[in-house]
Design a protein around this motif. Sequence first.
Motif, short mmCIF file in Angstrom:
data_model
loop_
_atom_site.label_atom_id
_atom_site.label_comp_id
_atom_site.label_asym_id
_atom_site.label_seq_id
_atom_site.Cartn_x
_atom_site.Cartn_y
_atom_site.Cartn_z
N UNK A 73 -5.10 6.54 -12.54
CA UNK A 73 -5.86 5.35 -12.19
C UNK A 73 -4.88 4.25 -11.81
N UNK A 74 -5.33 3.22 -11.10
CA UNK A 74 -4.40 2.15 -10.69
C UNK A 74 -3.59 1.62 -11.88
N UNK A 75 -2.28 1.48 -11.67
CA UNK A 75 -1.41 1.00 -12.74
C UNK A 75 -0.11 0.49 -12.13
N UNK A 128 3.11 0.98 -3.97
CA UNK A 128 4.31 0.18 -3.72
C UNK A 128 5.39 0.71 -4.64
N UNK A 129 6.46 1.19 -4.04
CA UNK A 129 7.56 1.74 -4.81
C UNK A 129 8.83 0.96 -4.55
N UNK A 189 9.01 -0.55 -0.80
CA UNK A 189 8.15 -0.06 0.28
C UNK A 189 6.71 -0.02 -0.21
N UNK A 190 5.81 -0.53 0.63
CA UNK A 190 4.38 -0.37 0.41
C UNK A 190 3.83 0.53 1.51
N UNK A 191 3.12 1.57 1.12
CA UNK A 191 2.62 2.53 2.10
C UNK A 191 1.38 3.22 1.56
N UNK A 192 0.65 3.86 2.45
CA UNK A 192 -0.50 4.68 2.08
C UNK A 192 -0.06 6.14 2.12
N UNK A 193 -0.17 6.81 0.98
CA UNK A 193 0.28 8.20 0.86
C UNK A 193 -0.91 9.12 1.11
N UNK A 194 -0.79 10.02 2.09
CA UNK A 194 -1.90 10.95 2.38
C UNK A 194 -1.93 12.08 1.36
N UNK A 195 -3.01 12.85 1.33
CA UNK A 195 -3.01 14.06 0.51
C UNK A 195 -1.83 14.96 0.89
N UNK A 236 10.39 1.22 -9.89
CA UNK A 236 9.10 0.67 -10.30
C UNK A 236 8.04 1.19 -9.34
N UNK A 237 6.82 1.27 -9.85
CA UNK A 237 5.73 1.84 -9.06
C UNK A 237 4.46 1.03 -9.32
N UNK A 238 3.71 0.79 -8.25
CA UNK A 238 2.40 0.15 -8.36
C UNK A 238 1.42 1.01 -7.57
#
Length: 301
Positions: free
Chosen positions: A43-45, A68-69, A76-82, A95-97
């Motif tokens: 879940x979002x964290x 965002x890593x 870097x902020x990105x959208x990760x596909x399946x 760090x990771x968001x």
Amino acid sequence: MAAAAHFDIGDTHGLFLGSSNPVQTSSAALGWTSLFLSEQQEEPFEASARAVPDHLLVFHLGGPAQITGATEDERITTVVPPGGLCLWPANSPFSIQLADSVETLHLYIRSSVVNEVAASLGYHFPDGIRLRPRIGQRDELLEQLALEVRSVAASGGASTALYADQMALAIAARLIRHDYSAPPSPAAENNRGLARGRLKRVEDFVEAHLDRPIQLQELSLVGGLSVSHFVRQFKLATGLSPHQFVLRRRVDRARRLLAHSDLSLAQIAYSCGFSHQEHLTHTFRRHVGATPGHYRRSVQS
């Protein structure tokens, strides 16, 4: 002979310990030494991860999901596909968001395995090979290897450890090839396979320890070679991978016990190193073409 230490959740970043994203399944109980796998619904964290001595691959099984890593060098902020992945190298904090809910597979690989494979490919890194972070990239081969590890973990049992060790070598080679696309020429290698005396020692060791999990590191020590070198030389000598060889020896022992003993199927399974009776039945049928019970009846009638 001392076995390598098990790769447990305490060796990881501990991202999900006591969090709202508990681990659903993992390899913790399987006795693996080269890899650690966990699967969870995230879940979002937000989290900051300390440096650990091993590499972490995170595969997104669902998605897309925005993350965002950040490492010491970039954010870097990105959208990760399946199927997308993140690679967090050993000895590097990050760090990771995570902005969206997503199912993930975390796969840790020992840095010692990656270093050994790099050396076998001809690289010379006195302080260990350095991998570059990746955030949101696709690598179909790594994804397929990770899904195979997931499948092996789901099958359960300590007898999967040898196969997991061999999968770790393939994963390490892929990681190295991605970051270092022009490897130096490795030293000339014996292409006749493992010497007869070494092969005999390995065969004797396997036969003497079939009733327990056998680690690839143990076999390479008996053979007197590095793990990656041993795997290549063993296959040249026998035509089989170490995992295939050990599995055949387990089945051969089961055939002998079924034919010449009154042990129960459960007792035979454990004495041959299978995790449980169902594991014996599945493997035996695949190799022999009959269930253990049917085989016993046919040879004892």
